[in-house]
Motif scaffolding. Structure first.
Motif, PDB file in Angstrom:
ATOM      1  N   ALA A   1      10.595  31.092  -0.246  1.00 56.74           N
ATOM      2  CA  ALA A   1      10.984  29.701  -0.496  1.00 56.74           C
ATOM      3  C   ALA A   1       9.844  28.746  -0.171  1.00 56.74           C
ATOM      4  CB  ALA A   1      12.216  29.354   0.336  1.00 56.74           C
ATOM      5  N   TRP A   2       9.117  29.025   0.884  1.00 55.30           N
ATOM      6  CA  TRP A   2       7.984  28.171   1.254  1.00 55.30           C
ATOM      7  C   TRP A   2       6.815  28.350   0.292  1.00 55.30           C
ATOM      8  CZ3 TRP A   2       7.774  24.156   4.458  1.00 55.30           C
ATOM      9  CH2 TRP A   2       8.802  24.009   5.393  1.00 55.30           C
ATOM     10  N   VAL A   3       6.563  29.579  -0.119  1.00 56.14           N
ATOM     11  CA  VAL A   3       5.485  29.822  -1.082  1.00 56.14           C
ATOM     12  C   VAL A   3       5.783  29.101  -2.394  1.00 56.14           C
ATOM     13  CG1 VAL A   3       4.354  31.583  -2.491  1.00 56.14           C
ATOM     14  CG2 VAL A   3       4.736  31.998  -0.051  1.00 56.14           C
ATOM     15  N   ALA A   4       7.045  29.159  -2.846  1.00 60.02           N
ATOM     16  CA  ALA A   4       7.423  28.497  -4.092  1.00 60.02           C
ATOM     17  C   ALA A   4       7.286  26.987  -3.986  1.00 60.02           C
ATOM     18  CB  ALA A   4       8.860  28.869  -4.462  1.00 60.02           C
ATOM     19  N   LEU A   5       7.386  26.467  -2.767  1.00 56.74           N
ATOM     20  CA  LEU A   5       7.281  25.023  -2.567  1.00 56.74           C
ATOM     21  C   LEU A   5       5.880  24.520  -2.891  1.00 56.74           C
ATOM     22  CD1 LEU A   5       9.226  22.812  -1.535  1.00 56.74           C
ATOM     23  CD2 LEU A   5       8.226  23.128   0.734  1.00 56.74           C
ATOM     24  N   GLY A   6       4.871  25.378  -2.745  1.00 55.87           N
ATOM     25  CA  GLY A   6       3.501  24.973  -3.065  1.00 55.87           C
ATOM     26  C   GLY A   6       2.744  24.477  -1.856  1.00 55.87           C
ATOM     27  N   SER A   7       1.684  23.743  -2.108  1.00 54.68           N
ATOM     28  CA  SER A   7       0.753  23.357  -1.046  1.00 54.68           C
ATOM     29  C   SER A   7       1.135  22.069  -0.348  1.00 54.68           C
ATOM     30  CB  SER A   7      -0.655  23.228  -1.626  1.00 54.68           C
ATOM     31  OG  SER A   7      -0.664  22.265  -2.663  1.00 54.68           O
ATOM     32  N   GLY A   8       2.295  21.489  -0.679  1.00 49.82           N
ATOM     33  CA  GLY A   8       2.736  20.283   0.001  1.00 49.82           C
ATOM     34  C   GLY A   8       2.342  19.026  -0.741  1.00 49.82           C
ATOM     35  N   ALA A   9       2.686  17.884  -0.141  1.00 50.07           N
ATOM     36  CA  ALA A   9       2.391  16.588  -0.755  1.00 50.07           C
ATOM     37  C   ALA A   9       1.481  15.787   0.165  1.00 50.07           C
ATOM     38  CB  ALA A   9       3.697  15.849  -1.056  1.00 50.07           C
ATOM     39  N   LEU A  10       2.031  14.854   0.952  1.00 43.73           N
ATOM     40  CA  LEU A  10       1.183  14.101   1.879  1.00 43.73           C
ATOM     41  C   LEU A  10       0.609  15.005   2.961  1.00 43.73           C
ATOM     42  CD1 LEU A  10       3.131  10.754   2.407  1.00 43.73           C
ATOM     43  CD2 LEU A  10       0.943  11.064   1.244  1.00 43.73           C
ATOM     44  N   VAL A  11       1.417  15.946   3.422  1.00 43.29           N
ATOM     45  CA  VAL A  11       0.971  16.897   4.452  1.00 43.29           C
ATOM     46  C   VAL A  11       0.718  18.244   3.787  1.00 43.29           C
ATOM     47  CG1 VAL A  11       1.584  18.082   6.582  1.00 43.29           C
ATOM     48  CG2 VAL A  11       2.275  15.706   6.252  1.00 43.29           C
ATOM     49  N   PRO A  12      -0.525  18.739   3.795  1.00 46.23           N
ATOM     50  CA  PRO A  12      -0.811  20.050   3.195  1.00 46.23           C
ATOM     51  C   PRO A  12      -0.084  21.162   3.951  1.00 46.23           C
ATOM     52  CG  PRO A  12      -2.837  18.818   3.607  1.00 46.23           C
ATOM     53  CD  PRO A  12      -1.746  18.090   4.313  1.00 46.23           C
TER      54      PRO A  12
END
Length: 357
Positions: free
Chosen positions: A157-168
């Motif tokens: 689930a975290w991997v699918a979320l990607g590299s983040g937005a404001l916080v990498p």
């Protein structure tokens, strides 16, 4: 050819896919997962309308991401098309008159920030350092917790979320380099030495242990956050009902909300107040060239320091001028988060690497 037609030639399938275990910079100006479903006289017209809708929806999400809720009512109503850099099609399907897709849109950072400055709206720059996510999963009835095991749906689930937005965000992979660093037992115990060693691989002290447990009694996923996040305070249990959509969907919701919590906590203390622009003269205490290199690198992480100049430099100290936005206490806090201590000493500021006597 229209500007949209020209830009469509630049579509790159899977442009924003995350690479597990690699410290990627969060692209705060990319909005992912925009779902569109448009019916028109023909599929070409439906696709054109869908792209325009995705650009509008994504632009609004982006502006809200960068700013505080109190300012959302007065966000500028600009033409989203003028701020789009490119579009990626994550998946799509169509019929003769209908177009359904999930899209990702990237926007021009310079133009978007200028728009907000001109509207006198405070916004946050992306955080330069990542937070390492350690996803520990406890299946219902399982005798042991899962971390590096495969499959681990919580990690997925975290991997699918990607590299983040404001916080990498970084999700380490279960390779030989990670396994000896943080065994699951040490992750659950919050072992500082192990978590620090893992964070050092990605040049960050911020490591967040996210534990998700399937609670059979409540038919929910219970999530807790511990460790050394550096952005927000660890939180107690939050529950996400499983319902008809299943455990995986609940885990995805939980990961998305946790990432949003990180962004919000970071944004609250890192808004750029351009009506509070100032300069600060500081003497930097050094013990040699290595200290100066470290100070320069850490200054580059602080978004409230727009630029800085050297007045003089020796092996023992450097005189610099910081050009900042925000209140002095806010600048001090963001410098401290980057590992730089700033104190007022009678007539001037004194800066040193945190931990230096």
């Amino acid at each position: 050819m229209s500007s949209r037609g020209l830009r469509l030639g630049w579509l790159v399938l899977g442009l924003f896919l995350a690479i597990p275990g690699v410290a990627q910079a969060a692209d705060a100006f990319a909005v992912r997962g925009i779902e569109v479903d448009v019916t028109a006289q023909g599929v070409a017209a439906a696709k054109e309308q869908a792209l325009a809708e995705a650009e509008r929806v994504g632009f609004r999400r982006l502006l809200e991401r960068l700013t505080m809720p109190a300012d959302h009512a007065r966000l500028p109503g600009a033409d989203a098309l003028q701020y789009v850099r490119d579009v990626a099609i994550d998946n799509e399907r169509s019929s003769a008159v209908r177009y359904i897709a999930t899209l990702s849109v990237r926007y021009n950072p310079v133009a978007v920030k200028k728009l907000l400055r001109d509207a006198n709206i405070k916004y946050a720059e992306p955080r330069p350092r990542p937070v390492v996510i350690v996803p520990v999963f406890r299946p219902v009835g399982a005798g042991r917790a899962l971390l590096w095991d495969d499959p681990n749906p919580w990690r997925a689930a975290w991997v699918a979320l990607g590299s983040g937005a404001l916080v990498p965000l970084v999700v380490p992979v279960a390779d030989a380099a990670d396994l000896p660093l943080v065994p699951v037992e040490k992750a659950l115990a919050g072992d500082v030495e192990s978590l620090s060693a893992l964070g050092a691989r990605f040049r960050t002290p911020d490591v967040l242990v996210m534990t998700a447990m399937v609670n059979g009694a409540t038919n929910a996923v219970d999530v807790t956050a511990t460790g050394m996040p550096g952005v927000m305070k660890p939180f107690d249990t939050r529950s996400y009902p499983i319902g008809e959509t299943g455990v995986d969907a609940a885990l995805r919701r939980a990961a998305g909300e946790a990432a949003q919590t990180l962004d919000t906590a970071y944004k609250q203390s890192n808004l750029l107040s351009f009506d509070r622009a100032a300069s600060m003269a500081a003497m930097v205490q050094l013990k040699g060239l290595e200290d100066w290199v470290a100070v320069r690198e850490r200054l580059g992480r602080v978004t409230l320091v727009r630029r800085w100049e050297i007045v003089s430099l020796s092996r023992e100290e450097a005189a610099i001028v910081l050009y900042t936005v925000g209140e002095p206490e806010q600048v001090k806090a963001t410098l401290a988060a980057a590992g730089l201590q700033l104190d007022w000493n009678d007539a001037f500021w004194v800066m040193k690497l945190k931990g230096t006597p």
